[in-house]
Design a protein around this motif. Structure first.
Motif, PDB file in Angstrom:
ATOM      1  N   LYS A  37     -20.296  48.002 -38.116  1.00 45.79           N
ATOM      2  CA  LYS A  37     -19.003  48.637 -37.846  1.00 45.79           C
ATOM      3  C   LYS A  37     -18.137  48.566 -39.102  1.00 45.79           C
ATOM      4  CE  LYS A  37     -18.331  45.766 -34.540  1.00 45.79           C
ATOM      5  NZ  LYS A  37     -17.695  44.994 -33.457  1.00 45.79           N
ATOM      6  N   VAL A  38     -17.691  49.720 -39.564  1.00 40.12           N
ATOM      7  CA  VAL A  38     -16.870  49.777 -40.770  1.00 40.12           C
ATOM      8  C   VAL A  38     -15.645  50.644 -40.517  1.00 40.12           C
ATOM      9  CG1 VAL A  38     -18.844  49.451 -42.299  1.00 40.12           C
ATOM     10  CG2 VAL A  38     -18.106  51.766 -41.722  1.00 40.12           C
ATOM     11  N   ALA A  39     -14.608  50.406 -41.303  1.00 34.71           N
ATOM     12  CA  ALA A  39     -13.390  51.216 -41.216  1.00 34.71           C
ATOM     13  C   ALA A  39     -12.892  51.495 -42.621  1.00 34.71           C
ATOM     14  CB  ALA A  39     -12.316  50.493 -40.409  1.00 34.71           C
ATOM     15  N   VAL A  92     -13.900  45.386 -36.864  1.00 34.15           N
ATOM     16  CA  VAL A  92     -15.023  45.891 -37.652  1.00 34.15           C
ATOM     17  C   VAL A  92     -15.622  44.763 -38.491  1.00 34.15           C
ATOM     18  CG1 VAL A  92     -14.122  48.237 -37.738  1.00 34.15           C
ATOM     19  CG2 VAL A  92     -13.478  46.608 -39.519  1.00 34.15           C
ATOM     20  N   ASP A  93     -16.813  45.042 -39.027  1.00 32.93           N
ATOM     21  CA  ASP A  93     -17.490  44.065 -39.881  1.00 32.93           C
ATOM     22  C   ASP A  93     -16.945  44.081 -41.306  1.00 32.93           C
ATOM     23  OD1 ASP A  93     -19.283  43.348 -37.790  1.00 32.93           O
ATOM     24  OD2 ASP A  93     -20.432  45.166 -38.180  1.00 32.93           O
ATOM     25  N   LEU A 153     -15.055  46.556 -50.781  1.00 31.55           N
ATOM     26  CA  LEU A 153     -15.396  46.140 -49.431  1.00 31.55           C
ATOM     27  C   LEU A 153     -14.740  44.793 -49.168  1.00 31.55           C
ATOM     28  CD1 LEU A 153     -19.185  47.102 -49.257  1.00 31.55           C
ATOM     29  CD2 LEU A 153     -17.193  48.450 -48.614  1.00 31.55           C
ATOM     30  N   VAL A 154     -14.024  44.704 -48.057  1.00 34.07           N
ATOM     31  CA  VAL A 154     -13.232  43.514 -47.748  1.00 34.07           C
ATOM     32  C   VAL A 154     -13.708  42.898 -46.446  1.00 34.07           C
ATOM     33  CG1 VAL A 154     -10.895  42.628 -47.357  1.00 34.07           C
ATOM     34  CG2 VAL A 154     -11.250  44.559 -48.911  1.00 34.07           C
ATOM     35  N   LEU A 200     -23.209  47.363 -47.476  1.00 32.40           N
ATOM     36  CA  LEU A 200     -22.756  47.245 -46.090  1.00 32.40           C
ATOM     37  C   LEU A 200     -23.897  46.851 -45.163  1.00 32.40           C
ATOM     38  CD1 LEU A 200     -20.372  50.334 -45.794  1.00 32.40           C
ATOM     39  CD2 LEU A 200     -19.709  47.931 -45.587  1.00 32.40           C
ATOM     40  N   LYS A 201     -25.096  47.393 -45.418  1.00 36.67           N
ATOM     41  CA  LYS A 201     -26.235  47.080 -44.557  1.00 36.67           C
ATOM     42  C   LYS A 201     -26.748  45.663 -44.771  1.00 36.67           C
ATOM     43  CE  LYS A 201     -28.493  50.861 -45.703  1.00 36.67           C
ATOM     44  NZ  LYS A 201     -29.559  51.888 -45.758  1.00 36.67           N
ATOM     45  N   GLU A 202     -26.306  45.016 -45.856  1.00 37.37           N
ATOM     46  CA  GLU A 202     -26.666  43.619 -46.075  1.00 37.37           C
ATOM     47  C   GLU A 202     -25.840  42.673 -45.205  1.00 37.37           C
ATOM     48  OE1 GLU A 202     -26.195  42.843 -50.189  1.00 37.37           O
ATOM     49  OE2 GLU A 202     -27.919  44.063 -50.824  1.00 37.37           O
ATOM     50  N   ARG A 203     -24.724  43.164 -44.681  1.00 39.16           N
ATOM     51  CA  ARG A 203     -23.885  42.314 -43.835  1.00 39.16           C
ATOM     52  C   ARG A 203     -24.652  41.950 -42.564  1.00 39.16           C
ATOM     53  NH1 ARG A 203     -19.660  40.007 -45.945  1.00 39.16           N
ATOM     54  NH2 ARG A 203     -18.356  40.247 -44.098  1.00 39.16           N
TER      55      ARG A 203
END
Length: 314
Positions: free
Chosen positions: A54-56, A123-124, A161-162, A219-222
């Motif tokens: 989940k991203v924003a 979100v993640d 990315l935060v 992001l996919k590494e999160r």
């Protein structure tokens, strides 16, 4: 002899004319087109199976002088808003993420207050960005009977990315893009190009394309995890279904979250390693959209109780 001289003089004048450069020829790649299409299909299938994070997209501002006015409202900043919209469209089109609205969050909250149905989702990761370089230039050349005009646009964007829980910036990257168009005329014939506003769009789009691949990989590494909606004996109901990449036959793991302790060295709250408590296998999905779907799973080893500290992970 006079005719020969006239022809030779005309040839010399045409040689001195400025002409539009010949566009590069498209060359076929060493791999056959059918093999390329098969590889693209295979890659898309793999991507659809990936569990979605989940991203924003938060603030995306224009830090250049281009298009700036005395008005500081971000909603009236067309360059920054355009970059934000392009990035959101690319993330949604990838089908690898759940993208949530943040830049227009006030409008969303106002609509929810009317329907009395507030339910904003955490979100993640939060994406922040800015357009740090943007410029246009026009060059040209002219000959005895002809002239050419080249319009160029250049853009550079910065993304960060935060971590939404701590505010820590765990990744940053930049991307650049350029776009140009060329027109020309000979002896009064040809095209006369006016100001081409579409070059702005193309340059920003190219800059987003230059950086989005690295951003998506990070992001996919999160770490991905889901929560348990209900535990009924050996039957487990969890959040997330087929549209989020969870399909029947998938094996997932249930963990008990580790204790959270604040570090005196960094000031961050550090979670101790989780403890695996069970393995589950997905048997079916339910729901009709990414926001209300879930899955049913059976416990294959261990046990699961109604404990809020439990979560599901890959």
């Amino acid at each position: 002899m006079k005719n020969v001289f006239v022809i030779g003089a005309a040839s010399a004048m045409l040689a001195a004319c400025a002409t539009v450069s010949t566009p590069p020829q498209i060359k076929e790649a060493p791999v056959a087109r059918a093999q390329q299409q098969a590889a693209q299909v295979a890659n898309s299938v793999v991507d659809e199976k990936a569990v979605k994070r989940k991203v924003a997209i938060g603030r995306f501002s224009n830090e250049t002088r281009y298009g700036r006015t005395f008005v500081t409202d971000a909603n009236l900043d067309p360059l920054g808003k355009q970059a934000s919209d392009i990035l959101a469209s690319r993330l949604v089109a990838s089908k690898q993420f759940l993208v949530f609205e943040r830049s227009d969050i006030a409008k969303v909250a106002a609509e929810q207050s009317l329907s009395k149905d507030a339910g904003l989702i955490g979100v993640d990761a939060l994406i922040l960005g800015s357009v740090t370089e943007f410029g246009r230039s026009t060059t040209g050349k002219s000959g005895f009977l002809s002239a050419t005009k080249v319009q160029n646009a250049h853009a550079k964007v910065e993304l960060r990315l935060v971590d939404v829980k701590t505010g820590y910036v765990f990744f940053s990257a930049s991307g650049t893009g350029e776009a140009s168009t060329e027109s020309g005329e000979v002896a009064g014939f040809g095209s006369r190009a006016d100001y081409d506003g579409s070059l702005n769009d193309k340059a920003i789009s190219a800059a987003i394309s230059d950086v989005i691949g690295r951003t998506m990989t990070k992001l996919k590494e999160r770490p991905w995890k889901s929560d348990i909606l209900k535990a009924d004996g050996s039957t487990i109901y969890l959040s997330g279904g087929a549209l989020q990449g969870i399909k029947p036959g998938a094996n997932l793991y249930v963990y008990k979250a580790g204790e959270s302790i604040q570090s005196g060295q960094t000031g961050f709250t550090i979670a101790l390693p989780p403890t695996p408590v069970a393995t589950i296998r997905v048997t079916s999905n339910f729901g009709d959209s990414e926001v209300n779907e879930g899955s049913v799973a059976l416990v294959t080893s261990g046990s699961v109780t109604k404990d809020k500290s439990l979560f599901v992970a890959e």
